[in-house]
Design a protein around this motif. Sequence first.
Motif, mmCIF file in Angstrom:
data_model
loop_
_atom_site.group_PDB
_atom_site.id
_atom_site.type_symbol
_atom_site.label_atom_id
_atom_site.label_comp_id
_atom_site.label_asym_id
_atom_site.label_seq_id
_atom_site.Cartn_x
_atom_site.Cartn_y
_atom_site.Cartn_z
ATOM 1 N N GLU A 185 1.883 -54.883 -30.904
ATOM 2 C CA GLU A 185 3.173 -54.664 -31.553
ATOM 3 C C GLU A 185 4.195 -55.685 -31.049
ATOM 4 N N TYR A 186 4.121 -56.005 -29.782
ATOM 5 C CA TYR A 186 5.067 -56.918 -29.147
ATOM 6 C C TYR A 186 4.734 -58.387 -29.423
ATOM 7 N N THR A 187 3.437 -58.726 -29.397
ATOM 8 C CA THR A 187 3.041 -60.134 -29.465
ATOM 9 C C THR A 187 2.442 -60.553 -30.801
ATOM 10 N N GLY A 188 1.847 -59.594 -31.521
ATOM 11 C CA GLY A 188 1.058 -59.974 -32.687
ATOM 12 C C GLY A 188 -0.212 -60.681 -32.231
ATOM 13 N N GLY A 189 -0.881 -61.300 -33.161
ATOM 14 C CA GLY A 189 -2.076 -62.072 -32.821
ATOM 15 C C GLY A 189 -3.302 -61.227 -32.586
ATOM 16 N N THR A 190 -4.108 -61.697 -31.663
ATOM 17 C CA THR A 190 -5.403 -61.085 -31.365
ATOM 18 C C THR A 190 -5.483 -60.766 -29.884
ATOM 19 N N LEU A 191 -6.032 -59.606 -29.574
ATOM 20 C CA LEU A 191 -6.343 -59.263 -28.188
ATOM 21 C C LEU A 191 -7.850 -59.346 -28.001
ATOM 22 N N VAL A 192 -8.271 -60.106 -27.030
ATOM 23 C CA VAL A 192 -9.668 -60.160 -26.622
ATOM 24 C C VAL A 192 -9.787 -59.197 -25.453
ATOM 25 N N MET A 193 -10.629 -58.179 -25.612
ATOM 26 C CA MET A 193 -10.732 -57.124 -24.602
ATOM 27 C C MET A 193 -12.163 -57.021 -24.071
ATOM 28 N N PRO A 194 -12.399 -57.588 -22.874
ATOM 29 C CA PRO A 194 -13.724 -57.452 -22.263
ATOM 30 C C PRO A 194 -13.814 -56.130 -21.500
ATOM 31 N N MET A 195 -14.708 -55.257 -21.929
ATOM 32 C CA MET A 195 -14.830 -53.974 -21.229
ATOM 33 C C MET A 195 -16.124 -53.292 -21.609
ATOM 34 N N THR A 196 -16.871 -52.897 -20.616
ATOM 35 C CA THR A 196 -18.085 -52.127 -20.824
ATOM 36 C C THR A 196 -17.716 -50.703 -21.204
ATOM 37 N N VAL A 197 -18.203 -50.248 -22.354
ATOM 38 C CA VAL A 197 -18.086 -48.829 -22.730
ATOM 39 C C VAL A 197 -19.467 -48.423 -23.231
ATOM 40 N N LEU A 198 -20.144 -47.605 -22.438
ATOM 41 C CA LEU A 198 -21.517 -47.225 -22.748
ATOM 42 C C LEU A 198 -21.664 -45.779 -23.198
ATOM 43 N N VAL A 199 -20.589 -45.008 -23.130
ATOM 44 C CA VAL A 199 -20.617 -43.617 -23.580
ATOM 45 C C VAL A 199 -20.078 -43.590 -25.009
ATOM 46 N N GLU A 200 -20.926 -43.187 -25.936
ATOM 47 C CA GLU A 200 -20.553 -43.232 -27.352
ATOM 48 C C GLU A 200 -19.270 -42.458 -27.636
ATOM 49 N N PRO A 234 -6.688 -68.207 -32.809
ATOM 50 C CA PRO A 234 -5.237 -68.406 -32.901
ATOM 51 C C PRO A 234 -4.470 -67.214 -32.326
ATOM 52 N N ASP A 235 -3.434 -67.504 -31.569
ATOM 53 C CA ASP A 235 -2.540 -66.472 -31.019
ATOM 54 C C ASP A 235 -3.289 -65.364 -30.283
ATOM 55 N N ALA A 236 -4.296 -65.737 -29.510
ATOM 56 C CA ALA A 236 -5.094 -64.725 -28.793
ATOM 57 C C ALA A 236 -4.655 -64.614 -27.341
ATOM 58 N N ARG A 237 -4.798 -63.410 -26.825
ATOM 59 C CA ARG A 237 -4.549 -63.101 -25.425
ATOM 60 C C ARG A 237 -5.706 -62.230 -24.933
ATOM 61 N N VAL A 238 -5.963 -62.282 -23.637
ATOM 62 C CA VAL A 238 -6.991 -61.429 -23.043
ATOM 63 C C VAL A 238 -6.303 -60.237 -22.391
ATOM 64 N N LEU A 239 -6.782 -59.045 -22.727
ATOM 65 C CA LEU A 239 -6.320 -57.808 -22.102
ATOM 66 C C LEU A 239 -7.544 -57.102 -21.539
ATOM 67 N N ASP A 240 -7.623 -57.053 -20.219
ATOM 68 C CA ASP A 240 -8.754 -56.415 -19.553
ATOM 69 C C ASP A 240 -8.430 -54.938 -19.344
ATOM 70 N N ALA A 241 -9.128 -54.071 -20.058
ATOM 71 C CA ALA A 241 -8.871 -52.628 -19.979
ATOM 72 C C ALA A 241 -9.189 -52.053 -18.606
ATOM 73 N N GLU A 242 -9.899 -52.804 -17.795
ATOM 74 C CA GLU A 242 -10.168 -52.349 -16.429
ATOM 75 C C GLU A 242 -8.869 -52.223 -15.636
ATOM 76 N N LYS A 243 -7.882 -53.040 -15.970
ATOM 77 C CA LYS A 243 -6.596 -52.976 -15.265
ATOM 78 C C LYS A 243 -5.916 -51.629 -15.497
ATOM 79 N N VAL A 244 -6.129 -51.039 -16.669
ATOM 80 C CA VAL A 244 -5.598 -49.701 -16.939
ATOM 81 C C VAL A 244 -6.251 -48.702 -15.987
ATOM 82 N N GLY A 245 -7.539 -48.844 -15.777
ATOM 83 C CA GLY A 245 -8.247 -47.985 -14.833
ATOM 84 C C GLY A 245 -7.754 -48.169 -13.414
#
Length: 174
Positions: free
Chosen positions: A71-86, A25-36
Motif C-alpha cells: 500500500e505504501y510502496t506499490g510494486g512487487t514484494l519478493v518474499m522468501p519464506m518456507t511454509v510447509l503446512v498447507e 520492476p519496482d521490487a523489494r524483498v520482504l523476509d517474513a522471518e523478520k515478523v517471526g
Amino acid sequence: MIVWLNGTHGAGKTTTSTLLQPLLPDARVLDAEKVGEVLMDIKPGLRATDNFQHWQPWRLLVVETARRVLEYTGGTLVMPMTVLVERYWREISDGLTEYRIPIRHFVLHADQATLRDRIQNDKDMGPSTFRFAYLELYAQAAGTWLHDEAEVIDTRGATPAQAAQQIADSVLDS
C-alpha cells in the motif's frame, strides 16, 4: 504483486530473492522471518513452540505487513519464506487474496541428497540440525500439496542467478 519463494531450508530462497529483486520492476524483498523474530522478542515470551509459524499472529502479521508495505510502496514484494503446512499457506494466501493482492508462488526444489549436501556444506551457516529436521516435512508437503500449489523451479544443477532469471521470466511473461 507478491512473488513468494517457498521451499525447504537450503533450497536457496534468500540468495535467489536477492538476485531476483533487481530483475523485477519496482521490487523489494520482504523476509517474513523478520515478523517471526519480532514475535520471538516479546517478553515474557509467547507460548513455547519449535517454530514461530505455529503462532497465529505470525500468519496474520505476514499478511498485514505485506499489505501495508505494498500500500505504501506499490510494486512487487519478493518474499522468501518456507511454509510447509498447507493450512498456514492457505491462511496467508487467502488473506492476501482478500486484499486483492496477486501472488505468484514458486517453490525452489532440489532432491534430498542435494539439499543435504547444501546444508552440510553451507559456508555461512554451517551444518544445521534445524534445517536438516525440515527435509522430511518438505518431502511430505511436496508430495501432497505444495508442488500442486506453486510453480516448481528445479534448482539441481542451476545457480541461484539462473533460478532468479527463470522466475523473473515467468513473472514478466505473464
